[in-house]
Design a protein around this motif. Structure first.
Motif, PDB file in Angstrom:
ATOM      1  N   ASP A 284       5.331  31.162 -51.632  1.00  0.00           N
ATOM      2  CA  ASP A 284       5.734  32.560 -51.488  1.00  0.00           C
ATOM      3  C   ASP A 284       6.593  32.980 -52.683  1.00  0.00           C
TER       4      ASP A 284
ATOM      5  N   SER B  69       7.396  36.117 -53.286  1.00  0.00           N
ATOM      6  CA  SER B  69       7.997  37.429 -53.030  1.00  0.00           C
ATOM      7  C   SER B  69       9.522  37.381 -52.897  1.00  0.00           C
TER       8      SER B  69
ATOM      9  N   THR C 181      11.171  37.462 -56.398  1.00  0.00           N
ATOM     10  CA  THR C 181      10.802  38.602 -57.241  1.00  0.00           C
ATOM     11  C   THR C 181      11.297  39.915 -56.639  1.00  0.00           C
ATOM     12  N   GLN C 182      11.706  39.865 -55.360  1.00  0.00           N
ATOM     13  CA  GLN C 182      12.148  41.093 -54.691  1.00  0.00           C
ATOM     14  C   GLN C 182      13.362  41.735 -55.361  1.00  0.00           C
TER      15      GLN C 182
ATOM     16  N   LEU D 292       4.612  43.660 -56.461  1.00  0.00           N
ATOM     17  CA  LEU D 292       4.086  42.303 -56.559  1.00  0.00           C
ATOM     18  C   LEU D 292       2.611  42.371 -56.191  1.00  0.00           C
TER      19      LEU D 292
ATOM     20  N   ASN E 238       1.540  35.946 -57.993  1.00  0.00           N
ATOM     21  CA  ASN E 238       2.794  35.756 -58.732  1.00  0.00           C
ATOM     22  C   ASN E 238       3.021  36.720 -59.888  1.00  0.00           C
TER      23      ASN E 238
END
Length: 327
Positions: free
Chosen positions: A96, A98, A101-102, A117, A121
């Motif tokens: 995961d 996310s 990168t959030q 996203l 990735n």
């Protein structure tokens, strides 16, 4: 969480620092930011020579560094910000992307950038990629790191990563060349990587109020530089670690047509065959034998070939002309 802003723009140092932190901070959560001078960062399982435009890279003095994580090759320069999260393995789903990168998406969305996203990735804006992310797990910890293209030199990026796909036959992971863009087209034109760094740090602190800033100690710097010298600056790691490959290149020079075939294992030439319509007074097999066991590295091959009388094998040629067949 420790917040670290690297004091260096040396790609060898910054990539080495990630491994150093992995080993010397076994339980701490870490958020590392760094900016590299022009450099190419190659995925661990890639064939370096098949990912870069070697002549251009050498001409521009662009560093080439293999990282610990998989994934594709990326270009770094002062217009690109790199972030790296280090956490205990098992706290999050390894596949995961996310979660880490959030914070990037949140701060960009807050500044009016419609970033998302997409896929596994990649971070995109208007269908174009501005951030690639990769992961690794080792010593009970996980690292997720990524790029943020703010105002990178796109022309240099394009040239540095322009390769001839016909030269290499291998099973190495190839980079997926996506359409890329700079965020400067979506942010105020005077936005700098330092400002972006500050915004991202503030976003991390907002979600981790107990986070503390950490500066590398003299002991840390010595350890990173030792690792850099012994590993990340070496040809063995950056080029020799590449998966096995077959290299083929044909060139046309005044002396005739020359086609070079190499079987390369861990960067070392195991088999050589040279074809062409050139005229030789000595069997080409004698030259081929000289190349067996040598590094597939132009500086090394230049040293070997310069010690030979190349006209005996190819007719009237220059060293530079023959070297082109091995690049």
């Amino acid at each position: 969480m420790l917040l670290i802003d690297s004091p260096s723009q040396n790609a060898y140092f910054n990539i080495a620092s990630e491994e150093y932190l992995l080993k010397h901070f076994p339980t701490e959560d870490i958020f590392l930011l760094y900016v590299n001078a022009p450099s190419i960062i190659v995925g661990k399982f890639q064939n370096t020579l098949a990912e870069i435009n070697l002549d251009y890279v050498n001409e521009k003095n662009i560093k080439v560094v293999r990282r610990m994580s998989g994934g594709g090759t990326v270009y770094h320069d002062s217009g690109n910000l790199n972030f790296s999260f280090h956490t205990l393995l098992g706290q999050h789903d390894f596949m995961d992307f996310s979660i880490f990168t959030q914070p990037v998406l949140t701060l960009l969305n807050a500044h009016g950038v419609p970033a998302v996203l997409q896929g596994r990735n990649d971070l995109l804006v208007d269908g174009k990629k501005f951030s690639g992310n990769a992961k690794l797990a080792r010593h009970g910890k996980m690292i997720q790191h990524g790029t943020i293209l703010l105002n990178s030199e796109m022309e240099v990026l394009g040239e540095a990563l322009k390769v001839n796909p016909l030269k290499f036959i291998d099973k190495a992971i190839k980079s997926n060349r996506s359409r890329v863009t700079n965020l400067i087209d979506y942010l105020p034109k005077d936005t700098t990587t330092n400002e972006l760094k500050q915004w991202l740090t503030e976003e991390i602190i907002k979600n981790n109020p107990t986070a503390q800033r950490y500066e590398f100690t003299e002991e840390d710097l010595d350890g990173i530089e030792k690792l850099m010298t012994e590993k990340y600056e070496t040809w063995d790691w950056n080029f020799g670690f590449s998966p096995n490959y077959n290299f083929k290149k044909a060139i046309k020079i005044p002396a005739g047509f020359i086609e070079v075939h190499l079987d390369v294992v861990h960067g070392i030439i195991e088999k050589t065959k040279i074809f062409g319509d050139f005229f030789a007074s000595k069997p080409i097999e004698l030259l081929e034998e000289q190349l067996i066991g040598q590094k597939h590295e132009i500086i090394n091959l230049e040293h070997i070939l310069s010690s030979l009388n190349l006209t005996e094998f190819f007719g009237k040629v220059t060293l530079e002309e023959i070297l082109e067949g091995f690049k």
